[in-house]
Every structure is written in structure tokens, then in C-alpha cells.
Design a protein around this motif. Structure first.
Motif, PDB file in Angstrom:
ATOM      1  N   TRP A   3      51.790 -26.494 -60.051  1.00  0.00           N
ATOM      2  CA  TRP A   3      51.082 -25.407 -59.077  1.00  0.00           C
ATOM      3  C   TRP A   3      51.147 -23.995 -59.730  1.00  0.00           C
ATOM      4  N   GLY A   4      50.321 -23.328 -59.960  1.00  0.00           N
ATOM      5  CA  GLY A   4      50.516 -21.789 -60.427  1.00  0.00           C
ATOM      6  C   GLY A   4      50.519 -21.783 -62.036  1.00  0.00           C
ATOM      7  N   ALA A   5      50.491 -22.862 -62.685  1.00  0.00           N
ATOM      8  CA  ALA A   5      50.142 -22.862 -64.277  1.00  0.00           C
ATOM      9  C   ALA A   5      48.833 -22.771 -64.666  1.00  0.00           C
ATOM     10  N   THR A   6      48.610 -22.529 -66.010  1.00  0.00           N
ATOM     11  CA  THR A   6      47.101 -22.294 -66.244  1.00  0.00           C
ATOM     12  C   THR A   6      47.167 -23.331 -67.572  1.00  0.00           C
ATOM     13  N   ARG A   7      46.367 -24.214 -67.636  1.00  0.00           N
ATOM     14  CA  ARG A   7      46.003 -25.237 -68.592  1.00  0.00           C
ATOM     15  C   ARG A   7      45.401 -24.508 -69.820  1.00  0.00           C
ATOM     16  N   GLN A   8      46.228 -24.465 -70.820  1.00  0.00           N
ATOM     17  CA  GLN A   8      45.932 -24.114 -72.490  1.00  0.00           C
ATOM     18  C   GLN A   8      45.211 -24.989 -73.168  1.00  0.00           C
ATOM     19  N   ALA A   9      44.127 -24.432 -73.980  1.00  0.00           N
ATOM     20  CA  ALA A   9      43.364 -25.537 -74.761  1.00  0.00           C
ATOM     21  C   ALA A   9      44.068 -26.209 -75.904  1.00  0.00           C
ATOM     22  N   ASP A  10      43.589 -27.366 -76.093  1.00  0.00           N
ATOM     23  CA  ASP A  10      44.113 -28.109 -77.208  1.00  0.00           C
ATOM     24  C   ASP A  10      44.473 -27.065 -78.397  1.00  0.00           C
ATOM     25  N   ASP A  11      45.723 -27.568 -79.060  1.00  0.00           N
ATOM     26  CA  ASP A  11      45.881 -26.943 -80.316  1.00  0.00           C
ATOM     27  C   ASP A  11      46.107 -28.134 -81.510  1.00  0.00           C
ATOM     28  N   SER A  12      46.044 -27.681 -82.690  1.00  0.00           N
ATOM     29  CA  SER A  12      45.997 -29.007 -83.622  1.00  0.00           C
ATOM     30  C   SER A  12      47.208 -29.503 -83.734  1.00  0.00           C
ATOM     31  N   LEU A  13      48.233 -29.133 -83.080  1.00  0.00           N
ATOM     32  CA  LEU A  13      49.505 -29.973 -83.195  1.00  0.00           C
ATOM     33  C   LEU A  13      49.738 -30.663 -81.869  1.00  0.00           C
ATOM     34  N   GLY A  14      49.839 -29.963 -80.676  1.00  0.00           N
ATOM     35  CA  GLY A  14      50.669 -30.368 -79.528  1.00  0.00           C
ATOM     36  C   GLY A  14      49.666 -30.660 -78.485  1.00  0.00           C
ATOM     37  N   GLY A  15      48.330 -30.794 -78.701  1.00  0.00           N
ATOM     38  CA  GLY A  15      47.453 -30.939 -77.392  1.00  0.00           C
ATOM     39  C   GLY A  15      47.753 -29.713 -76.426  1.00  0.00           C
ATOM     40  N   PRO A  16      47.348 -30.248 -75.218  1.00  0.00           N
ATOM     41  CA  PRO A  16      47.274 -28.907 -73.911  1.00  0.00           C
ATOM     42  C   PRO A  16      48.562 -28.527 -73.689  1.00  0.00           C
ATOM     43  N   ALA A  17      48.503 -27.386 -73.490  1.00  0.00           N
ATOM     44  CA  ALA A  17      50.014 -26.932 -73.046  1.00  0.00           C
ATOM     45  C   ALA A  17      49.685 -26.161 -71.586  1.00  0.00           C
ATOM     46  N   ALA A  18      50.885 -25.740 -71.125  1.00  0.00           N
ATOM     47  CA  ALA A  18      50.991 -24.895 -69.601  1.00  0.00           C
ATOM     48  C   ALA A  18      51.311 -23.522 -69.989  1.00  0.00           C
ATOM     49  N   ALA A  19      50.429 -22.606 -69.123  1.00  0.00           N
ATOM     50  CA  ALA A  19      50.747 -21.072 -69.403  1.00  0.00           C
ATOM     51  C   ALA A  19      51.247 -20.669 -68.044  1.00  0.00           C
ATOM     52  N   VAL A  20      52.730 -20.293 -67.903  1.00  0.00           N
ATOM     53  CA  VAL A  20      53.170 -19.855 -66.863  1.00  0.00           C
ATOM     54  C   VAL A  20      53.011 -18.177 -66.805  1.00  0.00           C
ATOM     55  N   ARG A  21      52.452 -17.691 -65.828  1.00  0.00           N
ATOM     56  CA  ARG A  21      52.338 -16.023 -65.961  1.00  0.00           C
ATOM     57  C   ARG A  21      52.753 -15.607 -64.371  1.00  0.00           C
ATOM     58  N   GLY A  22      53.877 -15.554 -63.989  1.00  0.00           N
ATOM     59  CA  GLY A  22      54.152 -14.931 -62.688  1.00  0.00           C
ATOM     60  C   GLY A  22      55.210 -16.187 -62.149  1.00  0.00           C
ATOM     61  N   ILE A  23      54.476 -16.961 -61.125  1.00  0.00           N
ATOM     62  CA  ILE A  23      55.228 -17.877 -60.759  1.00  0.00           C
ATOM     63  C   ILE A  23      54.431 -19.447 -60.798  1.00  0.00           C
ATOM     64  N   ALA A  24      55.420 -20.448 -60.791  1.00  0.00           N
ATOM     65  CA  ALA A  24      54.795 -21.793 -61.229  1.00  0.00           C
ATOM     66  C   ALA A  24      55.939 -22.809 -60.401  1.00  0.00           C
ATOM     67  N   ALA A  25      55.356 -24.008 -60.284  1.00  0.00           N
ATOM     68  CA  ALA A  25      56.275 -25.094 -59.851  1.00  0.00           C
ATOM     69  C   ALA A  25      55.788 -26.566 -59.903  1.00  0.00           C
ATOM     70  N   THR A  26      56.604 -27.261 -59.654  1.00  0.00           N
ATOM     71  CA  THR A  26      56.079 -28.714 -59.856  1.00  0.00           C
ATOM     72  C   THR A  26      55.405 -28.915 -58.624  1.00  0.00           C
ATOM     73  N   ARG A  27      54.521 -29.845 -58.560  1.00  0.00           N
ATOM     74  CA  ARG A  27      53.746 -30.173 -57.372  1.00  0.00           C
ATOM     75  C   ARG A  27      54.496 -31.216 -56.545  1.00  0.00           C
ATOM     76  N   GLN A  28      55.368 -31.886 -57.282  1.00  0.00           N
ATOM     77  CA  GLN A  28      56.372 -32.902 -56.557  1.00  0.00           C
ATOM     78  C   GLN A  28      57.698 -32.485 -56.776  1.00  0.00           C
ATOM     79  N   ALA A  29      58.901 -32.956 -55.613  1.00  0.00           N
ATOM     80  CA  ALA A  29      60.112 -32.644 -55.821  1.00  0.00           C
ATOM     81  C   ALA A  29      60.812 -33.213 -57.114  1.00  0.00           C
ATOM     82  N   ALA A  30      61.560 -32.560 -57.747  1.00  0.00           N
ATOM     83  CA  ALA A  30      62.534 -33.183 -58.606  1.00  0.00           C
ATOM     84  C   ALA A  30      63.625 -33.786 -58.056  1.00  0.00           C
ATOM     85  N   PRO A  31      64.304 -34.570 -58.841  1.00  0.00           N
ATOM     86  CA  PRO A  31      65.422 -35.508 -58.009  1.00  0.00           C
ATOM     87  C   PRO A  31      66.469 -34.608 -57.679  1.00  0.00           C
ATOM     88  N   GLY A  32      67.390 -34.910 -56.827  1.00  0.00           N
ATOM     89  CA  GLY A  32      68.396 -34.028 -56.536  1.00  0.00           C
ATOM     90  C   GLY A  32      69.718 -34.396 -57.115  1.00  0.00           C
TER      91      GLY A  32
END
Length: 742
Positions: A380-409
Motif C-alpha cells: 500500500w502507498g508504493a508506486t510501480r516503477q517501469a521495468d528496467d533492463s536488469l531487475g524488472g519492475p521495482a517499487a517507489a516509496v515516497r512518503g508512507i508505504a506498507a505491506t498489505r498483509q501482516a508480517a510474521p510476529g
């Protein structure tokens, strides 16, 4: 930001996240992938000297030396393969072609032991060139090549990164087997060298393409090659492979470690013995255990998404040791096993050694609803970056972002490739906050905080690796090149009673993120595997009579071996038992009945230090005949003193040609306690494992050798190998005892 305001801001991120997305529990992972050694069998008969890295595209890329890939195949120019899950592999071809290999390599030169790294926005590979145009005929040097992707294309530099080193006698030292490390002082180091000349470390230029300054020797000659270095918990660990890599069915190659607070050493083992002294030290990382795998070595380390370390290495199946005819090319496929850190030292499967049954594969991919190859889809809150020649799509965080599901405790690890903005904060469970801001890493948990400083020239505009891990009550945050045991900086904080609840992972600040994984941390195994233990005394001789007691017999008696004053004294013979030199005296004692027992002796043998005394030795032997035995001795090998467990057998039946190789074990000393633990395996073969001690109380257990089923080998003692022509040292045995094996 002051700690209280820092924590308030971080908790605000969690609150916003919780109010915007449902914090549902992560789904159960799919059935774990398993591995079965050798992991290279689907595409190669041999894949020696492997190194490995995770590319920005999420694949793990492995590289190997230039042996033929399959039986009957041509030599390659180093090999490449890749996997997503370690369960299936794809062969990618060779690193170089004849047109792209280094122009300064002599015709017919081999290319060995690639070491793969990523920094400065490109992949960097170091490798051995066995012969250069400067001195054709054998002047090894270290080459370096770069590539935009882990699959190439690779461009070699126009000169060695480490030039050939003259030995002063018209030849050249063994400038081989490179391993690079980025250290906390912001510098890059390259470890190179082998049995002829020892391993040295030299500083590299920031781009990694040139050596600078004066090298520092970190291991003695005659003992180590195939180096690899990692940083862990404030220590630099230097590991090297010992003995012969390529003796077919008698290969005893093994890996040992020393550690230091400095990347330049001195490196010492768990007993305090240096890797750079005549009585050479080394704590066992991996050695053979009596199953089908022998000669495990020339390795690399990786850390998986669950924080579990693994060793990638080659080994030889003792049943199919040759790629070509005997005494030709060895068949050395690639294997992988778990590394456990026991009392501060890396041990393969807690000391069990190479596996020959299915094992859990390295954990890849992510929990918490994250697709590590396209991380924005699970955030949530991240922007999908276009594919690059090496790594494929990345996520851009600008401000606040979080996983949509909970991480393990509880114990949890978050790792990603990152291009860091001016400040980037990771929050785990609402209670652990880790920020990389400016040149500082700061960790806050509860009321405690700590920080670490990044190197002055750290480039946050390039992709680097960031990991935030909570294991029990310890929080560790590391920024490094590519997750291969290197580091730019690490902050570690111990918080008694720390409890991390299951919650979304949140971020505050700016960064580009790729290969994002969120995983429960692998439960660390901290207890060593069981080792042989001596029980009730069964038989033996204390040498307290006027002569040998009952149960002794000779092969080629030596009248100079005498019993007096409660000891058997035996001048080291100018004889040998290896190859065709079957003229050494051997003294045997009857062995106990049963399928398991432990034989022990106490040996006094002063071999001096630092001079050449080839190959004075004494110790214990398990013997079928002059061409089929396992010999455990305290031995002088050129200028080193080592404890060697050697094996000879007939390797070619057509003419009776023999093969000999050995495994190193423990720390040598003028007074050494020695044990051979015997058992008969399910196939009826006779298995002997060697152990040594410098105090008679604490034992170091090492390699096992297997002798064929059938007649039970004899067990006894020996003193031979003197080639000096001078007055031989005297081997003094205090006793030979047999104990039940618990």
C-alpha cells in the motif's frame, strides 16, 4: 531526529497503515522446495569452484571454473547457470568466448575460480588466469571483468587486477583463487593465493578494478587456497580450502576458518592458533563424513530470505570420481548445504558435513503477500516503477508505504535491494524502527537505540542491499553490496524482552525497492552435532612391560622401535608407504570385536617449526594392504606442520596404479592425542573418523575415510616419511588403547 520524536513518527506510520488496509495474517507458504546434492546434476557433470549471487531479476546465478561441463566435453571459458528456487537450474553458457577472453592471457591459459560481486551499478567478476603473455609458461594472475547483468556480456579489463608474483627463483607464486570483500572501513579487499606462497589480501581501488598498496599475507604457504571472507557479529571470517582438491577417489579437500577484527588479519581459529604460522590453525567449516561425498571445498556463502546461511561448494562422489580416465579430470559437481553458527563459528549442518539426502532448499520469495519480483503489487502507498533492463519492475516509496498483509510476529527479516533517498525508515511490528538517513544507520527498539556510520563515499544512488532482522531479542540492520557477507555498515541492538507482534511492515521516507522479501527468520541451530565419545576401556597396551604386550604384530619389523620407561620410542624411518615406496615398518594391535570402537594414542613428536622436513610423520593407521590404507599422522609438509588423515587405494585396476590424498584435521603440536573412531556402515564398509587433541580433553573431530567391505583392516601405529638425510626425530607413543564407542 531525537529518539522520542523518531518513534512517534514511526508509530504514526503504523497507525495510518492499520487504518487503511486490513492487517490479515500471511498465508501459509507452499510446500518447501528441497535440494538433493549435487544440485548441478541437471545440466552438468562437473561445476567446480562455484560462486553465487542473487541478481536484481531475482534469479540466483552460479559460476564455475573452466573444466569441461560434461564427460567428453570441451573445456569452457568459465560457466554460468541460474535458478529461482534451487530446485531447477538453467545453463546459460560460458562467461567468455575466444573473442572476449582477456587479451593478456597466454594461448592455452585456463580460467579458474570465478568470484562474483555487485557494486557500483554493475556486476564484477574476479578470476584466475593460469598463464599470461608477460611470461608464457606459468605465471598465474588475477583478472577482472564487468557486466551490466549477471549473465553478461562480460568485458575483461586490459590488465590483471593482481599481477603475477615472482618467487625469486625464476618462477611465480600461486596468485590464484580470488575472493573480494567490502569492509566496514569503506574499502574493498581482494584475497588471493594458494599453497605456493600462501593467501594474501590487497586493497582495491574504489571501482574494484585495480590493486593498491602493499599486500598483507594472511595464511602460511602449503596449507590454504580457495579463500572466501564474510563479516559477522563484529568479526571478519577468512575461510580457505586445504589439501588436494583433485585426487580422484582419495580427495580430502576441506574448508577451515579463522577470524579477526580486521580484514587484514591476523586470523586465528577457535583454539587461538593462527592461519599464518608453521603449526597452522583452522576451525573446520566442512569436511567429509563417510557418506559418498569426499573432498568438499572451494566454496561460497549465501544468505537466504529467512536469514539462513548456506555453503555452496564442490565435492566428489567417491563412487564416480573421474570426469575422464583415472588420473585425468576430476568430476566435481556443485553442492549446497546449511551453515549453522556454533559458538561463533560456521559449521556445515552443525558439523555433520555434506548431505546425501534431501534437504530444505534456501528460502526464496516472500511472505506477507509480497511478490519479490514485482513488490509494488503487495504494498500500500508504493508506486510501480517501469521495468528496467536488469531487475524488472521495482517499487517507489515516497512518503508512507506498507505491506498489505501482516508480517510474521516474533523473529522476522525484511530484505531488499534499495536505492536510498535522503532518509528511509523501516518499522517492524510497531516496536522496531530502523532508519538510514544521511550517513547514519539508526535503530530504535523500546527505550534503546544505537547507530552506525556509513563510509564517506557510500553511493546511495546505486542499488545496495538493506536488511532489517529481529532474531529473538537482537535487532540487526545492515547495508551492503549484495548480501554476500560484505558490509558498508551494520547496527546491532540487544533489547531484553523484545516482543515483535504480527503487523504490516511500514516504511517512511524515500527509496526505490526491488527483490523485497519479508520472512520469519529461520530458527538457528546452536548445538553442535554429536561426535564420537569414548566409553569403557576394552583393550590396549600402556607400554609398561619390558617389551610389547600381547596382541601385537609387525609388517616389516623395525628393531629401532623399543619399549622402555613406559613408552614406545620409534625413530622416524627414511621409508614410506605411498605409491611404490612400500618399505615402511608398521606395528599392529588386535582390534576389539564388534562394529564400533575408538582407538587412541598419545604421541610426542617434535617436528620443529618453519623449516622443510618432508615428510616426517608418525601416528595411527588403518590398513588392509600396502596399497589400501588410511593413515592419520602428525606430519611436516614443507614449512608447515599439520595433522593429516591420508588415504591410498588402487585407482586403476589395469596396472595397479594408486591414488593418494589427505584431509587436514585440527591443530598440530609436539604432543598430540589422536583417535580413530571406527564403525561398519550399512553397506558393510569400514569407516574411520579421525580426531585430535592438544590437551587430551578437548577433541577436534575431522574427516572420515571409508575402506571397502570385507576383511576388517588392521589398526596400528607408524613412524616414517623422513627424507632429510639427517638425524631423524623420535616418535614416542605413551600407549595404544581401545574404547567402546558411546
Amino acid at each position: 531526529m531525537p529518539p522520542r520524536r523518531f518513534l512517534a513518527a514511526a508509530l504514526a506510520v503504523v497507525a495510518v497503515t492499520a487504518g487503511t488496509t486490513a492487517a490479515v495474517a500471511a498465508p501459509n507458504p507452499a510446500t518447501p522446495t528441497t535440494t538433493l546434492n549435487p544440485i548441478s546434476s541437471s545440466f552438468a557433470d562437473t561445476f567446480a569452484d562455484p560462486s553465487i549471487i542473487q541478481g536484481r531479476d531475482g534469479y540466483w546465478y552460479a559460476y564455475a571454473t573452466s573444466d569441461p561441463l560434461v564427460a567428453g566435453g570441451p573445456f569452457g571459458l568459465m560457466h554460468m547457470a541460474r535458478t529461482k528456487d534451487f530446485g531447477s537450474w538453467e545453463y546459460l553458457g560460458t562467461v567468455f568466448t575466444d573473442a572476449t577472453k582477456p587479451a593478456w592471457a597466454a594461448p592455452g591459459s585456463f580460467f579458474w575460480a570465478p568470484d562474483i560481486r555487485y557494486f557500483g551499478g554493475r556486476y564484477v567478476m574476479y578470476f584466475t588466469v593460469t598463464d599470461t603473455l608477460a611470461n608464457p609458461g606459468g605465471d598465474p594472475a588475477i583478472g577482472v571483468a564487468t557486466a551490466p547483468t549477471p549473465a553478461g556480456p562480460w568485458t575483461a579489463t586490459d590488465a590483471p587486477v593482481v599481477a603475477p608474483k615472482p618467487d625469486g627463483n625464476g618462477g611465480f607464486f600461486g596468485t590464484i583463487d580470488p575472493a573480494m570483500l567490502t569492509a566496514a572501513d569503506g574499502k574493498r579487499y581482494l584475497y588471493t593465493g594458494g599453497f605456493y606462497g600462501g593467501i594474501s589480501v590487497t586493497e582495491l581501488s574504489p571501482d574494484g578494478l585495480h590493486s593498491v598498496g602493499t599486500p598483507t599475507q594472511v595464511t602460511v604457504g602449503d596449507r590454504y587456497e580457495g579463500s572466501y571472507a564474510v563479516y559477522r557479529d563484529g568479526w571478519y571470517y577468512l575461510m580457505g580450502s586445504s589439501m588436494n582438491c583433485c585426487a580422484g577417489p582419495t580427495t580430502g579437500y576441506s574448508v577451515f576458518a579463522g577470524r579477526s577484527r580486521s580484514p587484514r588479519g591476523p586470523f586465528v581459529d577457535a583454539t587461538g592458533a593462527s592461519l599464518n604460522e608453521s603449526r597452522v590453525g583452522g576451525t573446520t567449516v566442512i569436511t567429509q563424513n563417510g557418506n559418498k561425498w569426499i573432498g568438499p571445498g572451494h566454496h561460497a556463502f549465501i544468505t537466504d530470505a529467512a536469514g539462513q546461511d548456506h555453503i555452496v561448494y564442490h565435492a566428489i562422489d567417491r563412487g564416480t570420481p573421474w570426469l575422464t580416465d583415472p588420473f585425468g579430470i576430476n568430476r566435481r559437481p556443485m553442492l549446497i548445504d546449511r551453515i549453522d553458527w556454533i559458538d561463533g563459528w560456521p559449521r556445515t549442518r552443525a558439523g555433520l558435513g555434506p548431505s546425501d539426502t534431501r534437504q530444505p532448499a534456501p528460502v526464496t520469495g516472500s511472505a506477507a503477500g509480497i511478490d519479490s519480483a514485482d513488490p509494488a503489487t503487495g504494498l500500500w502507498g508504493a508506486t510501480r516503477q517501469a521495468d528496467d533492463s536488469l531487475g524488472g519492475p521495482a517499487a517507489a516509496v515516497r512518503g508512507i508505504a506498507a505491506t498489505r498483509q501482516a508480517a510474521p510476529g516474533g523473529s522476522v527479516r525484511v530484505e531488499a535491494d534499495v536505492k536510498l533517498g535522503s532518509s528511509f525508515t523501516t518499522v517492524l511490528g510497531g516496536s522496531v524502527v530502523a532508519t538510514v538517513s544521511g550517513s547514519t544507520i539508526r535503530v530504535l527498539a523500546g527505550s534503546r537505540t544505537t547507530s552506525a556510520t556509513l563510509p564517506a563515499d557510500f553511493d546511495r544512488n546505486q542499488w545496495n542491499k538493506l536488511s532489517v532482522q529481529v532474531l529473538g531479542n537482537t535487532v540487526t540492520v545492515r547495508v551492503n553490496d549484495a548480501g554476500l557477507g560484505d558490509l558498508y555498515a551494520e547496527a546491532q541492538l540487544v533489547v531484553p524482552g523484545l516482543k515483535v507482534r504480527s503487523a504490516p511492515v511500514s516504511w517512511l521516507g524515500s527509496a526505490e525497492v526491488d527483490n523485497l522479501t519479508v520472512r520469519a527468520v529461520a530458527d538457528p541451530l546452536r548445538r553442535p552435532a554429536a561426535v564420537p565419545e569414548a566409553g569403557m576401556l576394552l583393550a590396549g597396551d600402556e607400554f609398561d612391560g619390558p617389551g610389547l604386550g600381547a596382541g601385537w604384530s609387525w609388517v616389516r619389523p623395525d628393531s629401532k622401535a623399543v619399549v622402555a620407561d613406559g613408552k614406545l620410542s620409534w625413530p622416524v624411518q627414511n621409508t614410506d608407504l605411498v605409491g611404490s615406496g612400500n618399505n615402511a615398518g608398521l606395528l599392529f594391535h588386535d582390534t576389539p570385536a564388534g562394529d564400533s570402537w575408538i582407538a587412541e594414542t598419545k604421541l610426542h613428536l617434535d617436528l620443529g617449526e618453519g623449516d622443510v622436513r618432508n615428510y616426517q610423520q608418525a601416528g595411527m593407521i588403518a590398513y588392509l594392504n600396502d596399497d589400501d590404507f588410511a593413515r592419520f599422522g602428525d606430519v611436516a609438509i614443507w614449512k608447515t606442520r599439520q595433522t593429516e588423515f591420508g588415504r591410498e587405494l588402487v585407482a586403476r585396476a589395469s596396472d595397479g596404479a594408486t591414488s593418494y590424498g589427505g584431509a587436514a584435521i585440527g591443530r598440530p603440536a609436539p604432543t598430540l592425542w589422536m583417535r580413530l573412531a571406527y564403525h561398519r556402515n550399512a553397506a558393510g564398509e569400514h569407516v574411520y573418523r579421525a580426531g585430535s587433541s592438544i590437551d587430551g580433553k578437548t577433541w577436534t573431530w575431522g574427516a572420515s575415510w571409508v575402506l571397502p567391505a570385507g576383511a576388517t583392516p588392521k589398526l596400528g601405529i607408524y613412524a616414517h616419511g623422513d627424507q632429510t638425510g639427517g638425524t631423524p626425530p623420535v616418535a614416542t607413543f605413551d600407549y595404544l588403547r581401545f574404547y567402546e564407542s558411546k
